[in-house]
Design a protein around this motif. Sequence first.
Motif, PDB file in Angstrom:
ATOM      1  N   LEU A  79       0.839  -1.076  -0.016  1.00 12.18           N
ATOM      2  CA  LEU A  79       0.044  -0.044  -0.224  1.00 12.18           C
ATOM      3  C   LEU A  79       1.026   1.225   0.067  1.00 12.18           C
ATOM      4  CD1 LEU A  79      -2.651  -0.982   2.478  1.00 12.18           C
ATOM      5  CD2 LEU A  79      -3.196  -0.559   0.025  1.00 12.18           C
ATOM      6  N   ALA A  80       1.994   1.279   0.750  1.00 11.89           N
ATOM      7  CA  ALA A  80       2.778   2.299   0.622  1.00 11.89           C
ATOM      8  C   ALA A  80       3.351   2.863  -0.951  1.00 11.89           C
ATOM      9  CB  ALA A  80       3.994   2.208   1.561  1.00 11.89           C
ATOM     10  N   GLY A  81       3.850   1.698  -1.435  1.00 18.10           N
ATOM     11  CA  GLY A  81       4.028   1.894  -2.990  1.00 18.10           C
ATOM     12  C   GLY A  81       2.779   2.211  -3.722  1.00 18.10           C
ATOM     13  N   ILE A  82       1.781   1.570  -3.624  1.00 16.06           N
ATOM     14  CA  ILE A  82       0.656   2.080  -4.287  1.00 16.06           C
ATOM     15  C   ILE A  82       0.374   3.483  -4.063  1.00 16.06           C
ATOM     16  CG2 ILE A  82      -1.775   1.684  -4.699  1.00 16.06           C
ATOM     17  CD1 ILE A  82      -1.225  -1.421  -4.096  1.00 16.06           C
ATOM     18  N   GLY A  83       0.522   3.809  -2.873  1.00 16.68           N
ATOM     19  CA  GLY A  83       0.266   5.216  -2.570  1.00 16.68           C
ATOM     20  C   GLY A  83       1.125   6.493  -3.385  1.00 16.68           C
ATOM     21  N   LEU A  84       2.382   5.933  -3.299  1.00 13.93           N
ATOM     22  CA  LEU A  84       3.362   6.785  -4.099  1.00 13.93           C
ATOM     23  C   LEU A  84       3.092   6.943  -5.464  1.00 13.93           C
ATOM     24  CD1 LEU A  84       6.698   5.524  -2.583  1.00 13.93           C
ATOM     25  CD2 LEU A  84       5.529   7.679  -2.091  1.00 13.93           C
ATOM     26  N   TYR A  85       2.414   5.936  -6.224  1.00 15.79           N
ATOM     27  CA  TYR A  85       2.021   6.041  -7.286  1.00 15.79           C
ATOM     28  C   TYR A  85       1.132   7.218  -7.899  1.00 15.79           C
ATOM     29  CZ  TYR A  85       4.264   1.934  -9.852  1.00 15.79           C
ATOM     30  OH  TYR A  85       5.330   1.241 -10.043  1.00 15.79           O
ATOM     31  N   ASP A  86       0.293   7.612  -6.880  1.00  9.74           N
ATOM     32  CA  ASP A  86      -1.002   8.338  -7.121  1.00  9.74           C
ATOM     33  C   ASP A  86      -1.557   8.332  -8.447  1.00  9.74           C
ATOM     34  OD1 ASP A  86      -2.705  10.538  -6.126  1.00  9.74           O
ATOM     35  OD2 ASP A  86      -0.953  12.211  -7.159  1.00  9.74           O
ATOM     36  N   HIS A  87      -1.919   6.963  -8.666  1.00  9.32           N
ATOM     37  CA  HIS A  87      -2.772   6.720 -10.018  1.00  9.32           C
ATOM     38  C   HIS A  87      -1.700   7.107 -11.178  1.00  9.32           C
ATOM     39  CE1 HIS A  87      -6.282   6.088  -7.362  1.00  9.32           C
ATOM     40  NE2 HIS A  87      -5.912   7.312  -6.893  1.00  9.32           N
ATOM     41  N   ASP A  88      -0.498   7.178 -11.282  1.00  9.87           N
ATOM     42  CA  ASP A  88       0.349   7.708 -12.259  1.00  9.87           C
ATOM     43  C   ASP A  88       1.634   6.808 -12.425  1.00  9.87           C
ATOM     44  OD1 ASP A  88       1.648   8.952 -14.353  1.00  9.87           O
ATOM     45  OD2 ASP A  88       2.014  10.953 -13.330  1.00  9.87           O
ATOM     46  N   LEU A  89       1.468   5.971 -13.408  1.00 10.85           N
ATOM     47  CA  LEU A  89       2.408   4.976 -13.786  1.00 10.85           C
ATOM     48  C   LEU A  89       3.833   5.638 -13.917  1.00 10.85           C
ATOM     49  CD1 LEU A  89       3.043   1.871 -13.803  1.00 10.85           C
ATOM     50  CD2 LEU A  89       2.285   1.972 -16.365  1.00 10.85           C
ATOM     51  N   ALA A  90       3.819   6.827 -14.533  1.00 11.86           N
ATOM     52  CA  ALA A  90       5.145   7.479 -14.870  1.00 11.86           C
ATOM     53  C   ALA A  90       5.961   7.894 -13.723  1.00 11.86           C
ATOM     54  CB  ALA A  90       4.792   8.688 -15.737  1.00 11.86           C
ATOM     55  N   ARG A  91       5.209   7.786 -12.575  1.00 12.18           N
ATOM     56  CA  ARG A  91       5.872   8.368 -11.282  1.00 12.18           C
ATOM     57  C   ARG A  91       6.997   7.433 -10.779  1.00 12.18           C
ATOM     58  NH1 ARG A  91       4.938  11.830  -7.707  1.00 12.18           N
ATOM     59  NH2 ARG A  91       5.333  10.503  -5.870  1.00 12.18           N
ATOM     60  N   TRP A 156       0.624  -6.066  -9.548  1.00 11.73           N
ATOM     61  CA  TRP A 156      -0.854  -6.258  -9.749  1.00 11.73           C
ATOM     62  C   TRP A 156      -1.464  -4.949  -9.996  1.00 11.73           C
ATOM     63  CZ3 TRP A 156      -4.220 -10.334  -6.314  1.00 11.73           C
ATOM     64  CH2 TRP A 156      -5.255 -10.618  -7.142  1.00 11.73           C
ATOM     65  N   TYR A 157      -1.170  -4.135  -9.241  1.00  7.56           N
ATOM     66  CA  TYR A 157      -1.499  -2.753  -9.373  1.00  7.56           C
ATOM     67  C   TYR A 157      -1.059  -2.026 -10.390  1.00  7.56           C
ATOM     68  CZ  TYR A 157      -2.450   2.417  -8.224  1.00  7.56           C
ATOM     69  OH  TYR A 157      -2.780   3.575  -8.180  1.00  7.56           O
ATOM     70  N   GLU A 158       0.031  -2.200 -10.808  1.00  5.82           N
ATOM     71  CA  GLU A 158       0.659  -1.563 -11.983  1.00  5.82           C
ATOM     72  C   GLU A 158       0.052  -1.982 -13.386  1.00  5.82           C
ATOM     73  OE1 GLU A 158       5.249  -1.042 -10.240  1.00  5.82           O
ATOM     74  OE2 GLU A 158       4.698  -2.612 -11.435  1.00  5.82           O
ATOM     75  N   SER A 159      -0.206  -3.312 -13.472  1.00 10.42           N
ATOM     76  CA  SER A 159      -0.990  -3.795 -14.799  1.00 10.42           C
ATOM     77  C   SER A 159      -2.314  -2.938 -14.902  1.00 10.42           C
ATOM     78  CB  SER A 159      -1.118  -5.172 -14.390  1.00 10.42           C
ATOM     79  OG  SER A 159      -2.151  -5.669 -13.439  1.00 10.42           O
ATOM     80  N   LEU A 161      -2.875   0.231 -14.141  1.00 11.56           N
ATOM     81  CA  LEU A 161      -2.425   1.368 -14.403  1.00 11.56           C
ATOM     82  C   LEU A 161      -2.257   1.620 -15.873  1.00 11.56           C
ATOM     83  CD1 LEU A 161      -0.176   2.766 -11.325  1.00 11.56           C
ATOM     84  CD2 LEU A 161      -2.732   3.461 -12.056  1.00 11.56           C
ATOM     85  N   ILE A 162      -1.514   0.450 -16.432  1.00  9.86           N
ATOM     86  CA  ILE A 162      -1.255   0.431 -17.849  1.00  9.86           C
ATOM     87  C   ILE A 162      -2.553   0.630 -18.711  1.00  9.86           C
ATOM     88  CG2 ILE A 162      -0.502  -1.101 -19.903  1.00  9.86           C
ATOM     89  CD1 ILE A 162       1.505  -2.143 -17.864  1.00  9.86           C
ATOM     90  N   ALA A 163      -3.598  -0.277 -18.341  1.00 11.32           N
ATOM     91  CA  ALA A 163      -5.104  -0.124 -18.863  1.00 11.32           C
ATOM     92  C   ALA A 163      -5.897  -1.172 -18.057  1.00 11.32           C
ATOM     93  CB  ALA A 163      -4.968  -0.436 -20.503  1.00 11.32           C
ATOM     94  N   PRO A 164      -7.029  -0.795 -18.008  1.00  7.81           N
ATOM     95  CA  PRO A 164      -8.034  -1.683 -17.368  1.00  7.81           C
ATOM     96  C   PRO A 164      -7.897  -3.162 -17.807  1.00  7.81           C
ATOM     97  CG  PRO A 164      -8.976   0.440 -17.449  1.00  7.81           C
ATOM     98  CD  PRO A 164      -7.747   0.485 -18.165  1.00  7.81           C
ATOM     99  N   ASP A 165      -8.076  -3.043 -19.180  1.00 11.31           N
ATOM    100  CA  ASP A 165      -7.907  -4.495 -19.858  1.00 11.31           C
ATOM    101  C   ASP A 165      -6.753  -5.255 -19.737  1.00 11.31           C
ATOM    102  OD1 ASP A 165      -6.873  -2.683 -21.635  1.00 11.31           O
ATOM    103  OD2 ASP A 165      -7.867  -3.493 -23.448  1.00 11.31           O
ATOM    104  N   VAL A 166      -5.468  -4.424 -19.439  1.00 12.04           N
ATOM    105  CA  VAL A 166      -4.332  -5.121 -19.402  1.00 12.04           C
ATOM    106  C   VAL A 166      -4.313  -5.856 -17.776  1.00 12.04           C
ATOM    107  CG1 VAL A 166      -1.864  -4.817 -19.218  1.00 12.04           C
ATOM    108  CG2 VAL A 166      -3.172  -3.733 -21.043  1.00 12.04           C
ATOM    109  N   GLY A 167      -4.794  -5.552 -16.946  1.00  7.44           N
ATOM    110  CA  GLY A 167      -4.631  -5.831 -15.440  1.00  7.44           C
ATOM    111  C   GLY A 167      -4.817  -7.126 -15.329  1.00  7.44           C
ATOM    112  N   HIS A 168      -4.139  -7.797 -14.530  1.00  3.31           N
ATOM    113  CA  HIS A 168      -4.243  -9.250 -14.293  1.00  3.31           C
ATOM    114  C   HIS A 168      -3.483  -9.537 -12.963  1.00  3.31           C
ATOM    115  CE1 HIS A 168      -0.788  -8.942 -16.993  1.00  3.31           C
ATOM    116  NE2 HIS A 168      -0.379 -10.080 -16.447  1.00  3.31           N
ATOM    117  N   ILE A 169      -3.844 -10.723 -12.286  1.00  4.32           N
ATOM    118  CA  ILE A 169      -2.960 -11.283 -11.228  1.00  4.32           C
ATOM    119  C   ILE A 169      -1.673 -11.557 -11.973  1.00  4.32           C
ATOM    120  CG2 ILE A 169      -3.961 -13.442 -11.502  1.00  4.32           C
ATOM    121  CD1 ILE A 169      -3.841 -14.205  -8.704  1.00  4.32           C
TER     122      ILE A 169
END
Length: 380
Positions: A79-91, A156-159, A161-169
């Motif tokens: 969650l700490a890592g996910i929070g640092l992304y702030d919904h932006d994969l480029a971060r 898992w979260y990063e996938s 962020l790339i695109a909803p249809d790319v996301g997967h376990i």
Amino acid sequence: MELARDYSEPNPLKKLALGDWLYALVVLAAAGTTFGLYGGAMDYYEHAILAGATVGLTGLGWFWKAFRWYLPLCGAVALAGIGLYDHDLARAQVSFGLKYALSSQSAIMWMCTLFFLATGVYWAGLLKRSDTLTRIASGLTWAAAVMGLAGMFVRWYESYLIAPDVGHIPVSNLYEVFVLFCLITALMYLYYEAKFAARQMGAFVLLVISAAVGFILWYTFDRQAHEIQPLIPALQSWWMKIHVPANFVGYGAFAIAAMLGLAELVALRGWLAGKLPAPEVLDEVMYKAIAVGFLFFTIATILGAMWAADAWGGYWSWDPKETWALIVWLNYAAWLHIRLVKGWRGAPLAWWALIGIFVTSFAFLGVNMFLSGLHSYGSL
């Protein structure tokens, strides 16, 4: 007059302490939050998987007390890592915390480093008979497992962020399942290490994890395999979420058994005398690992057959992967039969377990390298 005896079993729930219930509450809260945020995007099968995972993780934490702090810690790091992304994969390229610690790739690289360090410290502790060093090595293994699982959660979260249809376990390609193999093997080993109070086993078990780490590093830097790719159509199924983890519990357990078989052969020859646990202890842990691995591998094989029926219209097609999975299953079924029915112990079964890792490795990796078929997803 003799009083009647009460032969009823005590209620196991009465044995649970406050910490057990608090852990269950944390797991339930996490599952509830997940359902609240993503339940609308999940189908009925995924709802069932979420419910089953909640029950399974709760039970595992009650059974193995160390898991009660391990899982929440992994979640907190993720969650700490996910929070640092702030919904932006480029971060991932500009945030210091992501770039050097908490992006999925950074966390997994930390996992690799810590596993290598743990292997060296385990061997130093074994050779010097130092309980302090083996305790440090155990701590390094726990730290590696924390970073690995947290990295998988972040991936898992990063996938998504790339695109909803790319996301997967993240259990869909060789890179991801090698990370999963390292995690499962390490966690199973840590359980047996604590249960049998035999940290010296880590010097041998961590060798196979370090070999897998070496593959991860080569696959990452030579083939750029760490990059997240969309799922191919054949893997876009909820079956993958349960079939693959069950399979790798089997693979991890068989790997542990093989390395303990090697340790037992070394002990029986008198090498490292007085430094390894007794051969009888190694033999018992080897047996328990194979028994657990065989159970999960059987479940995974059944799940795989059901997935095949759903995807291809038939439960079995004698595809190379299916054929080699059957060979692995028969190998360990025979091993257990010989031990339980014939009473074999010692060197013969240790050699058998050691050779078994080569059979299992070919089913896991060799089929992808040398054979082609319906399961040729993870080519090198």
